[in-house]
Scaffold this motif. Structure first.
Motif, PDB file in Angstrom:
ATOM      1  N   HIS A 140       0.777  -1.310   0.031  1.00  0.00           N
ATOM      2  CA  HIS A 140      -0.128  -0.036   0.142  1.00  0.00           C
ATOM      3  C   HIS A 140       0.950   1.179  -0.042  1.00  0.00           C
ATOM      4  O   HIS A 140       0.446   2.284  -0.703  1.00  0.00           O
ATOM      5  CB  HIS A 140      -1.112   0.040   1.173  1.00  0.00           C
ATOM      6  N   TRP A 180       0.552   4.487  -2.671  1.00  0.00           N
ATOM      7  CA  TRP A 180       0.496   5.551  -2.248  1.00  0.00           C
ATOM      8  C   TRP A 180       1.711   6.640  -2.553  1.00  0.00           C
ATOM      9  O   TRP A 180       1.272   7.714  -3.049  1.00  0.00           O
ATOM     10  CB  TRP A 180       0.338   5.621  -0.727  1.00  0.00           C
ATOM     11  N   HIS A 182      -3.998   6.161   6.983  1.00  0.00           N
ATOM     12  CA  HIS A 182      -5.226   5.273   6.531  1.00  0.00           C
ATOM     13  C   HIS A 182      -4.910   4.789   5.153  1.00  0.00           C
ATOM     14  O   HIS A 182      -4.795   3.517   5.100  1.00  0.00           O
ATOM     15  CB  HIS A 182      -6.503   5.799   6.981  1.00  0.00           C
ATOM     16  N   TRP A 183      -4.463   5.619   4.171  1.00  0.00           N
ATOM     17  CA  TRP A 183      -4.426   5.062   3.082  1.00  0.00           C
ATOM     18  C   TRP A 183      -3.170   4.041   2.734  1.00  0.00           C
ATOM     19  O   TRP A 183      -3.234   2.945   2.119  1.00  0.00           O
ATOM     20  CB  TRP A 183      -4.046   6.382   2.152  1.00  0.00           C
ATOM     21  N   TYR A 221      -1.625   2.332   5.166  1.00  0.00           N
ATOM     22  CA  TYR A 221      -1.929   0.709   6.033  1.00  0.00           C
ATOM     23  C   TYR A 221      -3.188  -0.005   5.316  1.00  0.00           C
ATOM     24  O   TYR A 221      -2.979  -1.184   5.364  1.00  0.00           O
ATOM     25  CB  TYR A 221      -2.029   1.214   7.268  1.00  0.00           C
ATOM     26  N   TYR A 222      -4.220   0.628   4.914  1.00  0.00           N
ATOM     27  CA  TYR A 222      -5.299   0.025   4.313  1.00  0.00           C
ATOM     28  C   TYR A 222      -5.590   0.014   2.840  1.00  0.00           C
ATOM     29  O   TYR A 222      -6.673  -0.496   2.312  1.00  0.00           O
ATOM     30  CB  TYR A 222      -6.840   0.486   5.200  1.00  0.00           C
ATOM     31  N   GLY A 223      -4.834   0.836   2.213  1.00  0.00           N
ATOM     32  CA  GLY A 223      -4.947   0.783   0.740  1.00  0.00           C
ATOM     33  C   GLY A 223      -6.139   1.819   0.153  1.00  0.00           C
ATOM     34  O   GLY A 223      -6.437   1.508  -1.033  1.00  0.00           O
ATOM     35  N   LYS A 224      -6.687   2.441   1.067  1.00  0.00           N
ATOM     36  CA  LYS A 224      -7.562   3.388   0.300  1.00  0.00           C
ATOM     37  C   LYS A 224      -7.537   4.817   1.255  1.00  0.00           C
ATOM     38  O   LYS A 224      -7.539   4.634   2.438  1.00  0.00           O
ATOM     39  CB  LYS A 224      -8.899   2.872   0.233  1.00  0.00           C
ATOM     40  N   VAL A 262      -9.482   7.558   3.318  1.00  0.00           N
ATOM     41  CA  VAL A 262     -10.533   7.882   4.228  1.00  0.00           C
ATOM     42  C   VAL A 262     -11.197   9.299   4.119  1.00  0.00           C
ATOM     43  O   VAL A 262     -10.228  10.024   4.353  1.00  0.00           O
ATOM     44  CB  VAL A 262     -10.659   7.127   5.699  1.00  0.00           C
TER      45      VAL A 262
END
Length: 80
Positions: free
Chosen positions: A2, A6, A66-67, A69-72, A74
């Motif tokens: 991720h 990013w 958040h992007w 670590y989680y791939g999108k 928020v």
């Protein structure tokens, strides 16, 4: 992986070469190359340098973490 996606997006949207970015935050260009290929991820010191470089405030840093670590991304919806 991720983080690699990013970072690619951040460099692309700013039309910034990876070598220039590496120079700006004081790391070796091969380190950035490994990040972009997903071979490695930054340690906490280099992650902070990276976020400081790309994000102007703490709220942006939270969204970008958040992007990473989680791939999108928020998004926060403000009420009223």
């Amino acid at each position: 992986m991720h983080f690699a996606m990013w970072l690619q997006e951040q460099l692309y949207t700013r039309k910034l070469k990876s070598k220039k970015f590496a120079d700006e935050i004081g790391i070796h260009p091969s380190t950035v190359s490994h990040w972009l290929k997903g071979k490695r991820e930054p340690d906490s010191t280099n992650l902070k340098k990276t976020l400081d470089f790309f994000c102007s405030n703490m709220s942006q840093k939270r969204v970008h973490l958040h992007w990473i670590y989680y791939g999108k991304p928020v998004y926060t919806i403000k009420k009223g």
